[in-house]
Design an enzyme around this catalytic site. Structure first.
Site, PDB file in Angstrom:
ATOM      1  N   ASN A 172     -16.618  20.441 -21.375  1.00 51.09           N
ATOM      2  CA  ASN A 172     -15.848  19.889 -22.893  1.00 51.09           C
ATOM      3  C   ASN A 172     -16.592  19.038 -23.591  1.00 51.09           C
ATOM      4  OD1 ASN A 172     -14.032  21.874 -22.294  1.00 51.09           O
ATOM      5  ND2 ASN A 172     -12.611  20.618 -21.637  1.00 51.09           N
ATOM      6  N   ILE A 201     -19.330  24.339  -6.383  1.00 49.29           N
ATOM      7  CA  ILE A 201     -17.417  24.579  -6.627  1.00 49.29           C
ATOM      8  C   ILE A 201     -16.630  23.015  -7.272  1.00 49.29           C
ATOM      9  CG2 ILE A 201     -15.566  25.689  -4.668  1.00 49.29           C
ATOM     10  CD1 ILE A 201     -18.091  27.322  -5.256  1.00 49.29           C
ATOM     11  N   SER A 202     -17.076  21.986  -6.590  1.00 48.77           N
ATOM     12  CA  SER A 202     -16.081  20.861  -7.113  1.00 48.77           C
ATOM     13  C   SER A 202     -14.950  20.735  -5.855  1.00 48.77           C
ATOM     14  CB  SER A 202     -16.384  21.030  -8.941  1.00 48.77           C
ATOM     15  OG  SER A 202     -17.779  20.527  -8.843  1.00 48.77           O
ATOM     16  N   ASP A 256     -15.898  23.782 -17.556  1.00 45.77           N
ATOM     17  CA  ASP A 256     -16.637  22.308 -17.873  1.00 45.77           C
ATOM     18  C   ASP A 256     -17.238  22.524 -18.979  1.00 45.77           C
ATOM     19  OD1 ASP A 256     -17.715  20.790 -16.649  1.00 45.77           O
ATOM     20  OD2 ASP A 256     -19.504  21.543 -15.241  1.00 45.77           O
ATOM     21  N   TRP A 300     -20.076  19.666 -25.192  1.00 45.85           N
ATOM     22  CA  TRP A 300     -20.062  20.300 -26.133  1.00 45.85           C
ATOM     23  C   TRP A 300     -19.970  19.979 -27.606  1.00 45.85           C
ATOM     24  CZ3 TRP A 300     -15.246  21.398 -29.112  1.00 45.85           C
ATOM     25  CH2 TRP A 300     -16.135  22.377 -30.472  1.00 45.85           C
ATOM     26  N   ASN A 348     -11.080  13.397 -11.035  1.00 45.07           N
ATOM     27  CA  ASN A 348     -11.213  12.854 -12.100  1.00 45.07           C
ATOM     28  C   ASN A 348     -10.603  11.963 -12.885  1.00 45.07           C
ATOM     29  OD1 ASN A 348     -11.001  16.859 -13.532  1.00 45.07           O
ATOM     30  ND2 ASN A 348     -13.188  15.042 -13.138  1.00 45.07           N
ATOM     31  N   THR A 407      -8.865  15.834  -8.911  1.00 44.67           N
ATOM     32  CA  THR A 407      -8.057  14.633  -7.925  1.00 44.67           C
ATOM     33  C   THR A 407      -9.186  13.307  -7.507  1.00 44.67           C
ATOM     34  OG1 THR A 407      -9.143  15.697  -5.990  1.00 44.67           O
ATOM     35  CG2 THR A 407      -6.607  15.459  -5.964  1.00 44.67           C
TER      36      THR A 407
HETATM   37  C1  FPP Z   1     -14.399  19.118 -17.965  1.00 48.64           C
HETATM   38  O1  FPP Z   1     -15.330  18.698 -19.502  1.00 48.64           O
HETATM   39  C2  FPP Z   1     -13.254  19.628 -18.176  1.00 48.64           C
HETATM   40  C3  FPP Z   1     -12.333  18.432 -17.766  1.00 48.64           C
HETATM   41  C4  FPP Z   1     -12.407  17.707 -16.822  1.00 48.64           C
HETATM   42  C5  FPP Z   1     -10.792  19.489 -18.904  1.00 48.64           C
HETATM   43  C6  FPP Z   1     -10.539  20.178 -18.719  1.00 48.64           C
HETATM   44  C7  FPP Z   1      -9.313  20.366 -19.972  1.00 48.64           C
HETATM   45  C8  FPP Z   1      -9.068  20.821 -20.343  1.00 48.64           C
HETATM   46  C9  FPP Z   1      -9.969  22.582 -21.113  1.00 48.64           C
HETATM   47  C10 FPP Z   1      -8.445  21.718 -21.674  1.00 48.64           C
HETATM   48  C11 FPP Z   1      -6.695  20.833 -21.436  1.00 48.64           C
HETATM   49  C12 FPP Z   1      -6.078  22.300 -20.503  1.00 48.64           C
HETATM   50  C13 FPP Z   1      -5.359  22.433 -20.448  1.00 48.64           C
HETATM   51  C14 FPP Z   1      -4.514  23.667 -20.089  1.00 48.64           C
HETATM   52  C15 FPP Z   1      -3.742  21.282 -20.776  1.00 48.64           C
HETATM   53  P1  FPP Z   1     -16.303  17.646 -18.875  1.00 48.64           P
HETATM   54  O2  FPP Z   1     -15.400  16.757 -19.423  1.00 48.64           O
HETATM   55  O3  FPP Z   1     -16.429  17.521 -17.720  1.00 48.64           O
HETATM   56  O4  FPP Z   1     -17.553  17.725 -19.719  1.00 48.64           O
HETATM   57  P2  FPP Z   1     -18.701  18.232 -19.165  1.00 48.64           P
HETATM   58  O5  FPP Z   1     -19.209  17.676 -18.223  1.00 48.64           O
HETATM   59  O6  FPP Z   1     -19.672  18.025 -20.735  1.00 48.64           O
HETATM   60  O7  FPP Z   1     -19.431  16.428 -19.580  1.00 48.64           O
END
Ligand code: FPP
Length: 262
Positions: A42, A215-216, A40, A45, A88, A86
């Site tokens: 990305n 846990i989502s 979580d 960040w 997302n 499921t």
């Molecule tokens: C949650 O962060 C992350 C995701 C829904 C995507 C995770 C994907 C990766 C780490 C890359 C792909 C990995 C592989 C193995 C191909 P968020 O976007 O919900 O972050 P936020 O809570 O800050 O919005």
């Protein structure tokens, strides 16, 4: 309010302190057999740096490679990473489209490393709903690594634990209906064997990055006795030191599995 949101300074201190755990000390104690991580943070960040959310997903992908390599080097038996749930699909269409392409790039890029490290990779989740190109990439990487005998790396894509449990119930109910099984055959081992994680050890350590404490819909059956570890560090910044810190905390927990300490 019970929990205070940490300040940026406190988060930074956590990142810095997470690099001071001694690797040899951690490796000298019993390790979790199966580590699961909710990747979580990305988006946040990336946004903190004035970049688009997808930049964070890309950095997150590179970090999957880094952490998988570190975990494999530590002889962790299994690692399951939650990359797309499921739920997302509710995100903006461009972000979903990006997230559907990312694993194709990831498998392409990471294939030689997976072979070098002897890592066996599988995707957990409802694959039929994924775009055709991604399904092909998944089949390719699963076949390529099928005979590898090192760490098992599970990537949860279009995964939801409630869906998984429903699927398991239907499969068992159907076998009972067809008289292949009787009700008395249903025990926790049979349930394990009808889940997507069949053959993996139960999760010992569940990590969630980036501050949320939930846990989502991830591995609900498999985490029954997992130790939970939450960190403020966003996934792209969760490096080797942070994993060592999580494992070191795990090693200090008193696991009783419902029993009483002698
Ligand atoms: C949650 O962060 C992350 C995701 C829904 C995507 C995770 C994907 C990766 C780490 C890359 C792909 C990995 C592989 C193995 C191909 P968020 O976007 O919900 O972050 P936020 O809570 O800050 O919005």
């Amino acid at each position: 309010m019970l929990f205070k949101k940490k300040s940026e300074l406190e988060v930074l201190e956590e990142i810095v302190s997470s690099t001071v755990v001694d690797k040899e000390t951690v490796l000298g104690k019993p390790l979790p057999r199966h580590v699961a991580i909710i990747l979580d943070g990305n988006g946040r960040w990336a946004q903190q740096q004035g970049k688009p959310r997808v930049f964070g997903h890309q950095a997150g992908m590179f970090n999957v490679e880094h952490i998988a390599e570190v975990a494999s080097g530590m002889n962790i038996e299994a690692m399951t990473l939650y990359a797309f749930s499921t739920e997302n699909w509710k995100r903006a269409a461009e972000e979903v489209a990006f997230l559907m392409k990312l694993p194709i790039r990831f498998f392409d890029r990471f294939a030689p490393t997976l072979m070098r490290l002897n890592i066996k990779t599988k995707v957990l989740g409802n694959k039929e709903e994924l775009p055709e190109g991604l399904q092909t990439a998944i089949r390719r990487i699963e076949q390529m690594t099928a005979n590898n005998t090192g760490m098992k790396l599970m990537i949860a894509l279009n995964y939801g634990a409630q869906d998984e449990i429903m699927g398991m119930v239907k499969k068992i109910a159907n076998k009972v209906k067809e008289a292949e099984l009787s009700l008395d055959d249903i025990d926790s081992k049979l349930i394990d064997d009808h889940l997507l994680t069949k053959g993996l050890p139960p999760v010992d350590l569940l990590i969630r990055t980036s501050g949320e404490q939930r846990i989502s819909n991830f591995l609900l059956w498999q985490i029954a006795y997992a130790e939970l570890y939450f960190t403020e560090i966003p996934w792209p910044a969760f490096k080797e030191g942070a994993l060592l810190e999580a494992i070191s905390q795990f090693q200090q927990r008193d696991r009783r599995f419902g029993g009483v300490k002698k």
